[in-house]
Design a protein around this motif. Structure first.
Motif, PDB file in Angstrom:
ATOM      1  N   ASN A  24      38.770  42.795  45.357  1.00 17.73           N
ATOM      2  CA  ASN A  24      38.758  41.846  46.467  1.00 17.73           C
ATOM      3  C   ASN A  24      38.046  40.543  46.127  1.00 17.73           C
ATOM      4  N   ASP A  25      37.319  40.513  45.027  1.00 13.71           N
ATOM      5  CA  ASP A  25      36.610  39.290  44.633  1.00 13.71           C
ATOM      6  C   ASP A  25      37.548  38.433  43.799  1.00 13.71           C
ATOM      7  N   THR A  26      38.481  37.787  44.478  1.00  5.71           N
ATOM      8  CA  THR A  26      39.493  36.998  43.772  1.00  5.71           C
ATOM      9  C   THR A  26      38.891  35.773  43.088  1.00  5.71           C
ATOM     10  N   GLU A  27      37.803  35.240  43.655  1.00  4.16           N
ATOM     11  CA  GLU A  27      37.182  34.058  43.049  1.00  4.16           C
ATOM     12  C   GLU A  27      36.596  34.394  41.684  1.00  4.16           C
ATOM     13  N   LEU A  28      35.867  35.520  41.602  1.00  4.42           N
ATOM     14  CA  LEU A  28      35.278  35.910  40.325  1.00  4.42           C
ATOM     15  C   LEU A  28      36.368  36.269  39.321  1.00  4.42           C
ATOM     16  N   THR A  29      37.392  36.977  39.773  1.00  2.00           N
ATOM     17  CA  THR A  29      38.494  37.329  38.889  1.00  2.00           C
ATOM     18  C   THR A  29      39.149  36.085  38.310  1.00  2.00           C
ATOM     19  N   SER A  30      39.331  35.070  39.157  1.00  2.00           N
ATOM     20  CA  SER A  30      39.937  33.820  38.704  1.00  2.00           C
ATOM     21  C   SER A  30      39.072  33.130  37.662  1.00  2.00           C
ATOM     22  N   LYS A  31      37.754  33.177  37.840  1.00  2.00           N
ATOM     23  CA  LYS A  31      36.860  32.547  36.869  1.00  2.00           C
ATOM     24  C   LYS A  31      37.002  33.194  35.495  1.00  2.00           C
ATOM     25  N   TRP A  32      37.033  34.526  35.472  1.00  4.75           N
ATOM     26  CA  TRP A  32      37.163  35.201  34.179  1.00  4.75           C
ATOM     27  C   TRP A  32      38.537  34.956  33.558  1.00  4.75           C
ATOM     28  N   GLU A  77      40.156  32.254  33.668  1.00  2.00           N
ATOM     29  CA  GLU A  77      40.106  30.941  33.040  1.00  2.00           C
ATOM     30  C   GLU A  77      39.541  31.011  31.622  1.00  2.00           C
ATOM     31  N   HIS A 107      26.168  28.506  40.783  1.00  3.47           N
ATOM     32  CA  HIS A 107      27.310  27.638  40.991  1.00  3.47           C
ATOM     33  C   HIS A 107      28.238  27.705  39.770  1.00  3.47           C
ATOM     34  N   ASP A 108      29.409  27.122  39.908  1.00  2.00           N
ATOM     35  CA  ASP A 108      30.449  27.251  38.888  1.00  2.00           C
ATOM     36  C   ASP A 108      30.035  26.690  37.534  1.00  2.00           C
TER      37      ASP A 108
END
Length: 264
Positions: free
Chosen positions: A80-88, A90, A54-55
Motif C-alpha cells: 500500500n506504500d505506493t510512494e516508497l515503492t515508486s522511489k525504489w 526510480e 524528505h525526498d
C-alpha cells in the motif's frame, strides 16, 4: 530612492556519512534527517532500508548505499506504500516476490486444531525442549531441500544478521516433530519477544510431508499460546506457496498485509 537587494543564502549542504558497519546518516546542519541500513541475511542476500525526512535525503542515502554495497540488493515495502515503492523503482528496483502477512487465531474453537494430532508414529517435542544437535541437522536438511527446489529466497524474510553457516540462533524457540528412531521430521520456530507471537518458520522434511505434521506442529503451538492468553499470532507466507496459504487459510487465519520484495 534606495533599492535593497536581499542576499539569497545557499541551502545548507546535505552530507551522507557512514556511522557504523551497515549504517549511514544523512546530515543537514549537523542534524540527522535520514538513516540508511543494510542487513546481511543468512541466505547471503543483502537488504537495505532508508528512513528519511524528505525526498532529497532519501535520494542521497539511496545513492550512497547503492554505491557502497555490492549487488544484488533487496528491500521490502508495504504494497500500500505506493510512494516508497515508486522511489525504489526510480533507482532500478523491480518486484521480485510478494509475501502475505497473516493474523493467526489461537483459539482451537476457531482454528479447528483442538484435536489435530500428529501421525501415530510421530511425537511432538514441545516448545523449548528440542535437542540442539538434531535440530540443527534438521534445519540444514530442510534448507538444502528448499534451496534445491524453489530456493530459500521464497521463504519468509529473516531479518537478523548471522555469522556464516549459523542458521539456528536459539534452539529454545522451536517445536519439533520426532520420528520413532529419534530423527526430527519438522519444525516450527516461534518468536515471542515481538508485540505479537510470530511464527518465523514452519517446515517439514520432503519425505515426511502430506502426513499432517505441519498441522500438528501448528496445533501444539497455537493451543499453547491460547492457554497462555495470546489471542493471535502472526506469520508470513510466500504468495506462490499454495500449500502454506491453504494451511493458514484453512484454520481461519486472516490476510492483513501484503509485502513486496524489490530487487536491483
Amino acid at each position: 530612492m534606495t533599492t535593497h537587494r536581499t542576499r539569497r543564502t545557499a541551502p545548507p549542504p546535505l552530507v551522507v556519512t557512514r556511522v557504523a558497519d551497515h549504517q549511514w546518516h544523512a546530515l543537514e546542519n549537523d542534524e540527522v534527517i535520514g538513516r540508511g541500513h543494510a542487513a546481511h541475511r543468512p541466505d547471503g542476500r543483502v537488504f537495505i532500508s532508508v528512513d528519511a525526512w524528505h525526498d532529497t535525503a532519501f535520494a542521497a542515502l539511496a545513492e550512497t548505499l547503492l554505491a557502497d554495497l555490492p549487488g544484488p540488493l533487496h528491500t521490502v515495502v508495504d504494497e500500500n506504500d505506493t510512494e516508497l515503492t515508486s522511489k525504489w523503482r526510480e533507482f532500478g528496483f523491480t518486484v521480485g516476490r510478494a509475501e502475505w502477512e497473516y493474523e493467526v487465531p489461537t483459539d482451537p474453537a476457531v482454528t479447528g486444531l483442538g484435536a489435530a494430532l500428529p501421525p501415530a508414529d510421530v511425537a511432538v517435542v514441545p516448545y523449548g525442549a528440542a535437542d540442539e544437535a538434531r535440530l540443527r541437522a534438521l534445519d540444514r536438511t530442510i534448507r538444502d531441500e528448499v534451496e534445491a527446489a524453489a530456493g530459500w529466497r521464497t521463504m519468509p524474510a529473516e531479518v537478523r544478521p548471522l555469522p556464516p553457516g549459523v542458521t539456528v540462533v536459539d534452539p529454545t524457540k522451536y517445536t519439533v516433530a520426532e520420528a520413532p528412531d529419534g530423527a526430527y521430521l519438522g519444525l516450527l520456530r516461534l518468536a515471542t519477544a515481538t508485540r505479537r507471537p510470530r511464527i518465523g518458520l514452519l517446515a517439514v522434511r520432503t519425505d515426511a510431508r502430506r502426513r499432517g505434521i505441519a498441522r500438528a506442529l501448528l496445533a501444539d503451538v497455537l493451543n499453547t499460546l491460547h492457554r497462555c492468553g495470546a489471542q493471535a499470532a502472526s506469520a508470513e507466507v510466500d504468495e506462490a506457496n499454495e500449500a502454506a496459504k491453504a494451511l493458514f487459510d484453512g484454520i481461519g487465519a486472516r490476510r492483513v498485509n501484503r509485502a513486496l520484495e524489490l530487487a536491483r
